[in-house]
Structures are given as C-alpha cells and as structure tokens.
Design an enzyme around this catalytic site. Sequence first.
Site, PDB file in Angstrom:
ATOM      1  N   ASN A   9     -40.394  15.406-193.063  1.00 41.00           N
ATOM      2  CA  ASN A   9     -41.145  14.428-192.325  1.00 41.00           C
ATOM      3  C   ASN A   9     -41.272  14.377-190.885  1.00 41.00           C
ATOM      4  O   ASN A   9     -40.169  14.163-190.283  1.00 41.00           O
ATOM      5  CB  ASN A   9     -40.592  12.977-192.575  1.00 41.00           C
ATOM      6  CG  ASN A   9     -41.095  11.649-192.236  1.00 41.00           C
ATOM      7  OD1 ASN A   9     -42.379  11.870-191.601  1.00 41.00           O
ATOM      8  ND2 ASN A   9     -40.649  10.470-192.607  1.00 41.00           N
ATOM      9  N   ARG A  83     -44.339  14.956-196.047  1.00 42.62           N
ATOM     10  CA  ARG A  83     -44.827  13.269-195.977  1.00 42.62           C
ATOM     11  C   ARG A  83     -45.896  13.314-194.868  1.00 42.62           C
ATOM     12  O   ARG A  83     -45.692  13.642-193.652  1.00 42.62           O
ATOM     13  CB  ARG A  83     -43.513  12.606-195.403  1.00 42.62           C
ATOM     14  CG  ARG A  83     -44.198  11.101-195.355  1.00 42.62           C
ATOM     15  CD  ARG A  83     -43.086  10.058-194.549  1.00 42.62           C
ATOM     16  NE  ARG A  83     -43.697   8.816-194.387  1.00 42.62           N
ATOM     17  CZ  ARG A  83     -43.703   8.064-193.226  1.00 42.62           C
ATOM     18  NH1 ARG A  83     -42.944   8.647-192.141  1.00 42.62           N
ATOM     19  NH2 ARG A  83     -44.304   6.811-193.397  1.00 42.62           N
ATOM     20  N   HIS A 171     -46.975   3.257-196.536  1.00 38.11           N
ATOM     21  CA  HIS A 171     -45.542   3.046-197.425  1.00 38.11           C
ATOM     22  C   HIS A 171     -45.849   3.067-198.924  1.00 38.11           C
ATOM     23  O   HIS A 171     -45.027   2.653-199.703  1.00 38.11           O
ATOM     24  CB  HIS A 171     -44.957   1.492-197.163  1.00 38.11           C
ATOM     25  CG  HIS A 171     -44.445   1.295-195.895  1.00 38.11           C
ATOM     26  ND1 HIS A 171     -44.368   0.032-195.449  1.00 38.11           N
ATOM     27  CD2 HIS A 171     -43.651   2.147-194.945  1.00 38.11           C
ATOM     28  CE1 HIS A 171     -43.748  -0.014-194.333  1.00 38.11           C
ATOM     29  NE2 HIS A 171     -43.298   1.236-193.756  1.00 38.11           N
ATOM     30  N   ARG A 231     -43.760  -4.410-184.345  1.00 41.73           N
ATOM     31  CA  ARG A 231     -45.466  -4.426-184.454  1.00 41.73           C
ATOM     32  C   ARG A 231     -45.676  -6.230-184.851  1.00 41.73           C
ATOM     33  O   ARG A 231     -44.780  -6.875-185.791  1.00 41.73           O
ATOM     34  CB  ARG A 231     -45.678  -3.586-185.769  1.00 41.73           C
ATOM     35  CG  ARG A 231     -46.088  -2.379-185.402  1.00 41.73           C
ATOM     36  CD  ARG A 231     -46.475  -1.545-186.552  1.00 41.73           C
ATOM     37  NE  ARG A 231     -45.410  -0.532-186.732  1.00 41.73           N
ATOM     38  CZ  ARG A 231     -45.143   0.259-187.949  1.00 41.73           C
ATOM     39  NH1 ARG A 231     -46.146   0.162-188.809  1.00 41.73           N
ATOM     40  NH2 ARG A 231     -44.212   1.091-187.823  1.00 41.73           N
ATOM     41  N   GLU A 375     -37.791   7.473-200.880  1.00 38.38           N
ATOM     42  CA  GLU A 375     -39.126   8.201-200.545  1.00 38.38           C
ATOM     43  C   GLU A 375     -38.748   9.684-200.580  1.00 38.38           C
ATOM     44  O   GLU A 375     -39.882  10.201-201.315  1.00 38.38           O
ATOM     45  CB  GLU A 375     -39.679   7.825-199.260  1.00 38.38           C
ATOM     46  CG  GLU A 375     -40.288   6.214-199.126  1.00 38.38           C
ATOM     47  CD  GLU A 375     -40.317   5.701-197.696  1.00 38.38           C
ATOM     48  OE1 GLU A 375     -39.285   5.275-197.239  1.00 38.38           O
ATOM     49  OE2 GLU A 375     -41.598   5.585-197.154  1.00 38.38           O
TER      50      GLU A 375
END
Length: 405
Positions: A9, A83, A171, A231, A375
């Site tokens: 990733n 990813r 996600h 965020r 993940e």
Amino acid sequence: MSTSVLVINCGSSSIKYALVSERREDRIFGLAENLGSPEARIKGITTGGEALELSIPNADHEKALETILERLAHHNPQAIGHRVVHGGTLTKAELLTPEIIERIREATPLAPLHNPAHLVGIDATMRLFPHLPQIAVFDTAFHQTMPSHAYRYALPKFLYTMHNVRRYGFHGTSHAYVSERGSQLAGSFKQGGWLTAHLGNGSSTCAIWNGQSVDTSMGLTPLEGVVMGTRSGDVDPSIHSFLASNLGWDIYKIDKMLNSQSGLLGLSDLSNDMRTLIEAADEGNEDAALAIEVFCYRLAKSLAALSCGLPRIDGLFFTGGIGENSALIREKTLAYLPHFGFNLSKENNNALKRGTEGRIDAGTGPQIWVVPTDEEGRIAKETEHVVAALEHPTTKKSEPETEVA
Ligand code: AMP
C-alpha cells in the site's frame, strides 16, 4: 508448500507492506516511512515476531521496496497485491497490464493524493519483479454494485456522462471483508441486509444486501459522509462560496481545511485521535465531549439513511480502530437508533476484548457484532483469486470466500 502474497500500500512518502501466507495467521508486516528524506526508515515485525527498525536515509519508493523484498525474498512470494484507492468504474481486482495501469492513471483526478503514489509503487515493483504477477485491488470496486439512484448526484447530467462525477465509495476492501466475515459469524452467509461502520481515522458506512454494496457514505472522494479524524464529512456545499465571499479563501485553502483541519480535530481543537478525545472528555473538556457527540450522532444518521437501501436490517458490524476498540462510541451511536430495534448488551459490549470478534446485542432486534477488519488478508485473497483464474482460465470464477477460523 505454503504460498504467500506480498501486499503493498504505497502512500506519497510511505509504503505499508504485509507478507500474507496461505495460512493467514503467519504474517510479516511493516511500514517504510519518511521516504525521500534523511529520516527514511523501515519499521516492522520480522518472521520471528521481533521488532525491526532499519534506517534507509534518502531512500525513495524503489529503494525501500528493494530493501523490503531483500528481507522477504526467502519467503518466495508468488504474487504482489497492490491496494489502489480509486479504480474508477473497474468492478473487481485486475492483473496490472498497461491498460489497467492507464485506467488507474485516468482515475487520478478523482484521487489526486492516492493514485499517483500507488502508480509510483506499481512502477517500482514492475521494474524490480517483472516475473511476478501483480494485481491491483481497488477500494472502490466493492461499491460498483450500487444502483444508479444511490451513486448519482442531483447535478447536471453532463457532469456524470462527460466527467465521471458520481459517487464511488471507498474502504471497499474493509466493508467487503467485514460484511462477509460477519455474516458468516452470524450464520447467514452473505444473505440478508447488513450495515457496516468502518470507524478509524477515515470512517465510512455501507449498506450490504446479499453480499453486495447497495449504498455507502463516501462519494466522489473520501470526504463525503460521516465525521472523520480530520475530514469534515458532509457539509453544505455552499460552504465554498460562503468562505470565498466572506473570508476571501481560495479553493485550495477550503479543500485543505475540509480534509486536514476539520472532523474530530476541528471540532475539538485538540486532536484527531479518538482515544485522546475520550480521555480529555473524561477530564471535563467540553469541546472534546462535543466532538464525540457529533461523531456518534452523525454516524447514527448515516446508518439510518443507508438503511433505505435495504429491504430489511439483519444487523450491524463495527470495525476499524474506533469501531473495534471503543465500547463507548458503539453505545453512544446505538443510543441514537432505538427505533431500529437495536438492543445493545452493555455487558457484552464492555466485556469485548480489543481486537477480538464478538456479538454484542442482547438477543433481540437486529444483531450487532464487532468484526476486526483485515484489509491485507482480503487483498491477498483477491490477488490469489486473480492469479488462480490466470493459471486456470477455464475454471469457473467464483467470488473469493473468507474462511471461518
Ligand atoms: P485506524 O485508522 O483504523 O487505525 O483507527 C485509528 C483510530 O482508532 C484513532 O482515532 C484511535 O484513537 C482510535 N482508537 C484506537 N483504539 C481506541 C480505543 N481503545 N478507544 C477509542 N478509540 C481508539
């Protein structure tokens, strides 16, 4: 022989990696950070389970990947799974070919912070390991099953048809893993209607019907939806013209504020970290307490809204750093949803150990579970699935399935 997949990733100055073996419990993982600076280093866990810290001054992505692979070479990875945050309208994991790489490049305007970093990593691993199959696994792919009434914005049509302005969701790897694993635990393998709440520094919710995403809280970018660490989640879009007209802010300043200075950090004026806020609220910090309350209320609102995509609600899965570890946030969120029949067992909720799966409802109403996300495991599984289909092209493709441990 046990096979393994190297999951990568790549961020702009970091690379997370994990070597995932067929027996998922043996895992080597780590993080190369501060790439391109004198402080560049690799921190991780070795095969023996020991901590690793290695200084790699001024190393770039390629040098860091070379170092990581040198240390992992004797494990003989069979494939690399990357990813990739934005795959545009790609619906599943794909072998990295020049055409797929171009599709990732084309999706860059939709993920300007993420996709360029992924492309740097892909470029480096393609040069370093030209003989290994390399697979891209997209955060957006799981949500490509959303119906158009869920993914379209009420904006002029040409923005969708000519400029791809629509809701994509993110996600996806986590929502896919958690809903599949959770529905197995619940004994209704991929059947029925489930809500997932992935709550970490980035947070999102998802509605899943018979194993497929039918709606999710994030949109064109990962800014839409629930309150996150830094965020804002949903705000009135007129905030842009308000701030431009009244404070003279330009679009970049507004974007930075919404992405990096808002959310829990903005509300509390203290921290983006939920643990810090819970401690501060306990000590009487009112801003921290309000940040927690806004987080839980808006999360509950999002779950309630997404339930419109489901014919019925069988249950809810919590995951992510906050969802897996904070009994308080789970309890506060569910307190805003009594009309859905959720009936939390406070005892089970408080007793659940960190990082473990478990059911936390009181036995009536929709089920409530905590399911730690994986993940990397999901990316490894999807990578293996694509590689197997390449090796046996005539074999009927089936969805990757998660084993029950
Ligand atoms: P993630 O991005 O999934 O790693 O999640 C990071 C978030 O999880 C941070 O806000 C952490 O403060 C939060 N977190 C981790 N452990 C706990 C905990 N025990 N209680 C509350 N929040 C936690």
